[in-house]
Design an enzyme around this catalytic site. Structure first.
Site, PDB file in Angstrom:
ATOM      1  N   GLY A  14      12.048  -2.726  -4.674  1.00 37.95           N
ATOM      2  CA  GLY A  14      12.302  -3.363  -5.971  1.00 37.95           C
ATOM      3  C   GLY A  14      12.802  -4.792  -5.916  1.00 37.95           C
ATOM      4  O   GLY A  14      13.426  -5.259  -6.874  1.00 37.95           O
ATOM      5  N   HIS A 111       0.383  -9.160  -4.365  1.00 44.56           N
ATOM      6  CA  HIS A 111      -0.051  -8.636  -3.067  1.00 44.56           C
ATOM      7  C   HIS A 111       0.332  -9.659  -1.992  1.00 44.56           C
ATOM      8  O   HIS A 111       0.127 -10.860  -2.191  1.00 44.56           O
ATOM      9  CB  HIS A 111      -1.569  -8.430  -3.105  1.00 44.56           C
ATOM     10  CG  HIS A 111      -2.132  -7.869  -1.851  1.00 44.56           C
ATOM     11  ND1 HIS A 111      -2.071  -6.519  -1.541  1.00 44.56           N
ATOM     12  CD2 HIS A 111      -2.771  -8.468  -0.806  1.00 44.56           C
ATOM     13  CE1 HIS A 111      -2.640  -6.332  -0.353  1.00 44.56           C
ATOM     14  NE2 HIS A 111      -3.074  -7.480   0.101  1.00 44.56           N
TER      15      HIS A 111
HETATM   16  C1  GAR Z   1       5.815  -6.655  -1.894  1.00 41.63           C
HETATM   17  O1  GAR Z   1       5.687  -7.430  -0.737  1.00 41.63           O
HETATM   18  C2  GAR Z   1       4.494  -6.577  -2.629  1.00 41.63           C
HETATM   19  O2  GAR Z   1       3.740  -7.752  -2.526  1.00 41.63           O
HETATM   20  C3  GAR Z   1       3.826  -5.440  -1.896  1.00 41.63           C
HETATM   21  O3  GAR Z   1       4.845  -4.504  -1.683  1.00 41.63           O
HETATM   22  C4  GAR Z   1       6.078  -5.193  -1.556  1.00 41.63           C
HETATM   23  C5  GAR Z   1       7.042  -4.567  -2.520  1.00 41.63           C
HETATM   24  O4  GAR Z   1       8.332  -5.072  -2.319  1.00 41.63           O
HETATM   25  N1  GAR Z   1       2.748  -4.901  -2.655  1.00 41.63           N
HETATM   26  C6  GAR Z   1       1.609  -4.496  -2.110  1.00 41.63           C
HETATM   27  O5  GAR Z   1       1.388  -4.487  -0.921  1.00 41.63           O
HETATM   28  C7  GAR Z   1       0.569  -4.013  -3.114  1.00 41.63           C
HETATM   29  N2  GAR Z   1      -0.704  -3.924  -2.507  1.00 41.63           N
HETATM   30  P1  GAR Z   1       9.436  -4.888  -3.426  1.00 41.63           P
HETATM   31  O6  GAR Z   1       9.502  -3.393  -3.773  1.00 41.63           O
HETATM   32  O7  GAR Z   1      10.706  -5.336  -2.752  1.00 41.63           O
HETATM   33  O8  GAR Z   1       9.083  -5.725  -4.616  1.00 41.63           O
END
Ligand code: GAR
Length: 216
Positions: A14, A111
Site C-alpha cells: 500500500g 506498473h
Molecule cells: C508497485 O511497485 C506497483 O507498481 C506494482 O506493485 C507494487 C505495489 O506496491 N504493481 C504491479 O506490478 C502491477 N502489475 P505498493 O503496494 O506499495 O503500492
C-alpha cells in the site's frame, strides 16, 4: 467544485495508496479517496487506509466461484461509494473481461516498468536480465489484456551497475509515488481524453523532472 471520488484496489503493502492519501490530504487536491478494497485480508495497505479514516472492504476471491462474480462484488462496493475513478495500486488479481468493460476509461493501473517492456511479474528482474540502462514506471488504462492498456504517463529512472531487484524497485517506487497522484489529479481536472486507443492529456507539458529521480 465537487471532488472526483476515487476507489483504490490493493493486495499488499500500500505505498502507492499512502502516496495518494497524502496527496488527497491537500485542500486543493481535486480528488478524494472514498473507499479502499483489498482481495487480501492481511494487506498492510488496509491499515494505512483505516488510519486515514477511509472505509475499507475485503472482497476475497475465495468467497466467489469465478472471476466475474468476484469482479461484480468489487464493483458493487465501488458503486456503493459513488466512485468515478478506479485506481489499482498493487492489486494483484487478474480481472475477467467484465470488469474493464464496466469501468472502461475509468480504470487505471501503475506498473513498475516502461511498458510495453516487461509485463507480468518479477518486472525488475526482467529489466536487470535484459540489461536495460533505463527503466521506470507506467500509468495506464486497464483493458482486458494484461499490462497492455493505453499509456497515460511514464517516469524513468537509471539502471545502475550493481543494482539488485530491491535497489531498482525502490528507485522506481519513488517515481511511482510522484507519478500516480499526478495522474489521478489529471483525471479529476478533466484533462484526460481517450480516443482511438490513445490518451491525450490536455494542458500538460512533458515534465522533465519526472524523467529521473534526483537521487539514484
Ligand atoms: C508497485 O511497485 C506497483 O507498481 C506494482 O506493485 C507494487 C505495489 O506496491 N504493481 C504491479 O506490478 C502491477 N502489475 P505498493 O503496494 O506499495 O503500492
Amino acid at each position: 467544485m465537487a471532488k472526483l471520488k476515487v476507489g483504490v484496489l490493493i493486495s499488499g503493502r500500500g505505498s502507492n495508496l499512502a502516496a495518494l492519501i497524502e496527496a488527497a490530504g491537500a485542500a486543493d487536491y481535486p480528488a478524494e479517496i472514498t473507499c479502499v478494497v483489498s482481495n487480501k485480508a492481511d494487506a498492510p495497505g488496509l491499515g494505512i487506509a483505516a488510519a486515514a479514516g477511509i472505509p475499507t472492504t475485503l472482497v476475497s476471491h475465495r468467497d466467489h466461484p469465478d472471476r466475474e462474480s468476484f469482479d461484480r462484488a468489487v464493483s458493487t462496493e465501488l458503486e456503493r461509494h459513488g466512485v468515478g475513478l478506479v485506481v489499482l495500486a498493487g492489486f494483484m488479481r487478474i480481472f475477467s473481461p467484465w470488469f474493464p468493460a464496466r469501468w472502461a476509461d475509468r480504470l487505471i493501473n501503475i506498473h513498475p516498468s516502461l511498458l510495453p517492456a516487461f509485463k507480468g511479474m518479477h518486472v525488475q528482474r526482467q529489466a536487470l536480465d535484459a540489461g536495460v540502462r533505463v527503466s521506470g514506471c507506467t500509468a495506464h488504462l486497464v483493458t482486458p489484456d494484461l499490462d497492455s492498456g493505453p499509456i497515460i504517463a511514464q517516469a524513468a529512472v537509471p539502471v545502475l551497475a550493481g543494482d539488485t531487484e530491491e535497489s531498482l524497485s525502490a528507485r522506481i517506487l519513488r517515481q511511482e509515488h510522484r507519478l500516480y497522484p499526478l495522474v489521478v489529479r489529471w483525471f479529476a481536472e478533466g484533462r484526460v481524453n481517450i480516443s482511438g486507443g490513445k490518451v491525450m492529456v490536455q494542458g500538460i507539458a512533458c515534465d522533465a523532472t519526472l524523467l529521473f529521480s534526483p537521487q539514484p
